[in-house]
Scaffold this active site. Structure first.
Site, PDB file in Angstrom:
ATOM      1  N   LYS A   1      -5.788   6.733  11.682  1.00  0.00           N
ATOM      2  CA  LYS A   1      -7.137   6.689  12.269  1.00  0.00           C
ATOM      3  C   LYS A   1      -6.971   6.525  13.781  1.00  0.00           C
ATOM      4  O   LYS A   1      -7.083   5.409  14.300  1.00  0.00           O
ATOM      5  CB  LYS A   1      -7.909   5.483  11.733  1.00  0.00           C
ATOM      6  CG  LYS A   1      -8.068   5.409  10.230  1.00  0.00           C
ATOM      7  CD  LYS A   1      -8.920   4.181   9.891  1.00  0.00           C
ATOM      8  CE  LYS A   1      -8.718   3.696   8.503  1.00  0.00           C
ATOM      9  NZ  LYS A   1      -9.403   2.424   8.236  1.00  0.00           N
TER      10      LYS A   1
ATOM     11  N   GLU B   1       4.395   4.026   5.763  1.00  0.00           N
ATOM     12  CA  GLU B   1       3.176   3.194   5.769  1.00  0.00           C
ATOM     13  C   GLU B   1       2.038   3.978   5.111  1.00  0.00           C
ATOM     14  O   GLU B   1       2.071   5.213   5.049  1.00  0.00           O
ATOM     15  CB  GLU B   1       2.860   2.820   7.224  1.00  0.00           C
ATOM     16  CG  GLU B   1       1.563   2.078   7.474  1.00  0.00           C
ATOM     17  CD  GLU B   1       1.468   0.692   6.845  1.00  0.00           C
ATOM     18  OE1 GLU B   1       1.637   0.606   5.606  1.00  0.00           O
ATOM     19  OE2 GLU B   1       1.191  -0.275   7.560  1.00  0.00           O
ATOM     20  N   ASP B   2       1.032   3.261   4.630  1.00  0.00           N
ATOM     21  CA  ASP B   2      -0.120   3.942   4.012  1.00  0.00           C
ATOM     22  C   ASP B   2      -1.115   4.453   5.045  1.00  0.00           C
ATOM     23  O   ASP B   2      -1.490   5.608   5.042  1.00  0.00           O
ATOM     24  CB  ASP B   2      -0.814   3.034   2.969  1.00  0.00           C
ATOM     25  CG  ASP B   2      -1.174   1.648   3.504  1.00  0.00           C
ATOM     26  OD1 ASP B   2      -0.952   1.373   4.704  1.00  0.00           O
ATOM     27  OD2 ASP B   2      -1.682   0.839   2.713  1.00  0.00           O
TER      28      ASP B   2
ATOM     29  N   ARG C   1      -6.002   0.323  -5.910  1.00  0.00           N
ATOM     30  CA  ARG C   1      -4.726   0.937  -5.547  1.00  0.00           C
ATOM     31  C   ARG C   1      -4.349   2.053  -6.523  1.00  0.00           C
ATOM     32  O   ARG C   1      -3.569   2.941  -6.191  1.00  0.00           O
ATOM     33  CB  ARG C   1      -3.595  -0.107  -5.575  1.00  0.00           C
ATOM     34  CG  ARG C   1      -3.707  -1.185  -4.514  1.00  0.00           C
ATOM     35  CD  ARG C   1      -2.394  -1.956  -4.449  1.00  0.00           C
ATOM     36  NE  ARG C   1      -2.506  -3.224  -3.745  1.00  0.00           N
ATOM     37  CZ  ARG C   1      -2.423  -3.380  -2.427  1.00  0.00           C
ATOM     38  NH1 ARG C   1      -2.260  -2.344  -1.650  1.00  0.00           N
ATOM     39  NH2 ARG C   1      -2.502  -4.576  -1.879  1.00  0.00           N
TER      40      ARG C   1
ATOM     41  N   GLY D   1       0.780  -1.241   0.000  1.00  0.00           N
ATOM     42  CA  GLY D   1       0.000   0.000   0.000  1.00  0.00           C
ATOM     43  C   GLY D   1       0.805   1.280   0.000  1.00  0.00           C
ATOM     44  O   GLY D   1       0.363   2.302  -0.525  1.00  0.00           O
TER      45      GLY D   1
ATOM     46  N   PHE E   1     -13.355   3.306   6.029  1.00  0.00           N
ATOM     47  CA  PHE E   1     -12.532   2.367   5.267  1.00  0.00           C
ATOM     48  C   PHE E   1     -12.248   3.042   3.936  1.00  0.00           C
ATOM     49  O   PHE E   1     -13.163   3.413   3.197  1.00  0.00           O
ATOM     50  CB  PHE E   1     -13.233   1.019   5.070  1.00  0.00           C
ATOM     51  CG  PHE E   1     -12.275  -0.028   4.588  1.00  0.00           C
ATOM     52  CD1 PHE E   1     -11.460  -0.705   5.483  1.00  0.00           C
ATOM     53  CD2 PHE E   1     -12.148  -0.303   3.229  1.00  0.00           C
ATOM     54  CE1 PHE E   1     -10.540  -1.645   5.039  1.00  0.00           C
ATOM     55  CE2 PHE E   1     -11.225  -1.242   2.772  1.00  0.00           C
ATOM     56  CZ  PHE E   1     -10.428  -1.910   3.688  1.00  0.00           C
ATOM     57  N   VAL E   2     -10.974   3.251   3.642  1.00  0.00           N
ATOM     58  CA  VAL E   2     -10.598   4.041   2.468  1.00  0.00           C
ATOM     59  C   VAL E   2      -9.850   3.201   1.442  1.00  0.00           C
ATOM     60  O   VAL E   2      -9.268   2.165   1.770  1.00  0.00           O
ATOM     61  CB  VAL E   2      -9.745   5.272   2.871  1.00  0.00           C
ATOM     62  CG1 VAL E   2     -10.576   6.253   3.686  1.00  0.00           C
ATOM     63  CG2 VAL E   2      -8.498   4.856   3.638  1.00  0.00           C
TER      64      VAL E   2
ATOM     65  N   ASP F   1      -4.186   1.941  11.615  1.00  0.00           N
ATOM     66  CA  ASP F   1      -5.540   1.671  12.097  1.00  0.00           C
ATOM     67  C   ASP F   1      -5.441   1.227  13.567  1.00  0.00           C
ATOM     68  O   ASP F   1      -5.369   2.072  14.458  1.00  0.00           O
ATOM     69  CB  ASP F   1      -6.127   0.599  11.163  1.00  0.00           C
ATOM     70  CG  ASP F   1      -7.591   0.341  11.373  1.00  0.00           C
ATOM     71  OD1 ASP F   1      -8.407   0.857  10.598  1.00  0.00           O
ATOM     72  OD2 ASP F   1      -7.927  -0.410  12.306  1.00  0.00           O
TER      73      ASP F   1
HETATM   74  P1  IMP Z   1      -3.134  -1.801  11.694  1.00  0.00           P
HETATM   75  O1  IMP Z   1      -2.146  -2.885  11.991  1.00  0.00           O
HETATM   76  O2  IMP Z   1      -4.497  -2.148  12.192  1.00  0.00           O
HETATM   77  O3  IMP Z   1      -2.685  -0.439  12.137  1.00  0.00           O
HETATM   78  O4  IMP Z   1      -3.383  -1.818  10.158  1.00  0.00           O
HETATM   79  C1  IMP Z   1      -2.626  -1.265   9.247  1.00  0.00           C
HETATM   80  C2  IMP Z   1      -2.892  -1.922   7.902  1.00  0.00           C
HETATM   81  O5  IMP Z   1      -4.286  -2.243   7.734  1.00  0.00           O
HETATM   82  C3  IMP Z   1      -2.555  -0.966   6.802  1.00  0.00           C
HETATM   83  O6  IMP Z   1      -1.249  -1.175   6.377  1.00  0.00           O
HETATM   84  C4  IMP Z   1      -3.551  -1.339   5.734  1.00  0.00           C
HETATM   85  O7  IMP Z   1      -3.003  -2.337   4.920  1.00  0.00           O
HETATM   86  C5  IMP Z   1      -4.721  -1.896   6.451  1.00  0.00           C
HETATM   87  N1  IMP Z   1      -5.797  -0.902   6.537  1.00  0.00           N
HETATM   88  C6  IMP Z   1      -6.138  -0.163   7.614  1.00  0.00           C
HETATM   89  N2  IMP Z   1      -7.138   0.684   7.349  1.00  0.00           N
HETATM   90  C7  IMP Z   1      -7.434   0.490   6.024  1.00  0.00           C
HETATM   91  C8  IMP Z   1      -8.404   1.094   5.139  1.00  0.00           C
HETATM   92  O8  IMP Z   1      -9.187   1.989   5.502  1.00  0.00           O
HETATM   93  N3  IMP Z   1      -8.391   0.633   3.865  1.00  0.00           N
HETATM   94  C9  IMP Z   1      -7.566  -0.339   3.427  1.00  0.00           C
HETATM   95  N4  IMP Z   1      -6.642  -0.908   4.220  1.00  0.00           N
HETATM   96  C10 IMP Z   1      -6.582  -0.507   5.520  1.00  0.00           C
HETATM   97 MG    MG Z   2      -0.656  -2.157   4.669  1.00  0.00          MG
END
Ligand code: IMP
Ligand code: MG
Length: 168
Positions: free
Chosen positions: A124, A92-93, A158, A38, A145-146, A96
């Site tokens: 977020k 990172e993209d 993407r 991402g 969710f984006v 969450d």
């Molecule tokens: P975390 O470990 O929960 O912080 O998640 C991070 C990963 O979840 C990111 O690198 C994304 O790949 C995925 N992710 C989190 N939010 C979104 C979203 O809104 N759309 C798509 N992928 C997401």
């Molecule tokens: Mg990711």
């Protein structure tokens, strides 16, 4: 789909963060690490604004199976470059729950880098399950969710130039 962050704004974010990193890492040869897949478009745009003799590498982390908060991450593709003594910028993209970067940070710290800087295009904060604070955030968003600008749903979208709120 409704546009949440326009391409023009994303490019401004890249310029701003790139210029700040240039100042922060003056005199260094940073290793910029993209979290596949991402973060690729963001990394490619960001490095245009980092005026330093940097290097680029990538890491890929698989999604959690079952025990999300176990503190373990599964590395699908590890770094090619040794980070011992290096100034490492993780790109990172979107953050969450914080689980991915929290665990990646723990792993990379065991490899003796000189410094670790975490950058994310989106954050977020309301979704956090484990403590994680990035050093540079492009934009904080609510619990949407984006997709777009590298961010996918099941590998799709993407290639959208803007970041949009996902709608089936
Ligand atoms: P975390 O470990 O929960 O912080 O998640 C991070 C990963 O979840 C990111 O690198 C994304 O790949 C995925 N992710 C989190 N939010 C979104 C979203 O809104 N759309 C798509 N992928 C997401
Ligand atoms: Mg990711």
């Amino acid at each position: 789909m409704k546009v949440l962050v326009k391409n023009e704004e994303i490019l401004e974010i890249c310029k701003g963060i790139g210029e700040e990193l240039t100042k922060k890492l003056k005199g260094k040869t940073p290793l910029v690490v993209g979290v596949l897949k991402g973060a690729c478009p963001f990394l490619c745009e960001l490095v245009k604004y980092i005026d330093l003799p940097l290097e680029i590498d990538y890491v890929q982390i698989s999604s959690y199976v079952g025990t999300r908060s176990s503190g373990n991450i599964n590395i699908k593709k590890d770094l090619d470059i040794d980070i011992d003594g290096r100034d490492v910028v993780i790109v990172e993209d979107v953050i969450d729950t914080g689980i991915t970067l929290n665990n990646l940070k723990k792993l990379l710290e065991t490899r003796n880098p000189n410094s670790l800087i975490f950058v994310s295009l989106l954050d977020k904060p309301s979704k956090r399950e484990v403590e994680f604070k990035a050093d540079y955030i492009g934009k904080e968003i609510d619990d949407y969710f984006v997709v777009g600008f590298g961010i996918d749903v099941n590998e799709k979208y993407r290639n959208l130039k803007d970041i949009c709120i996902y709608k089936e």
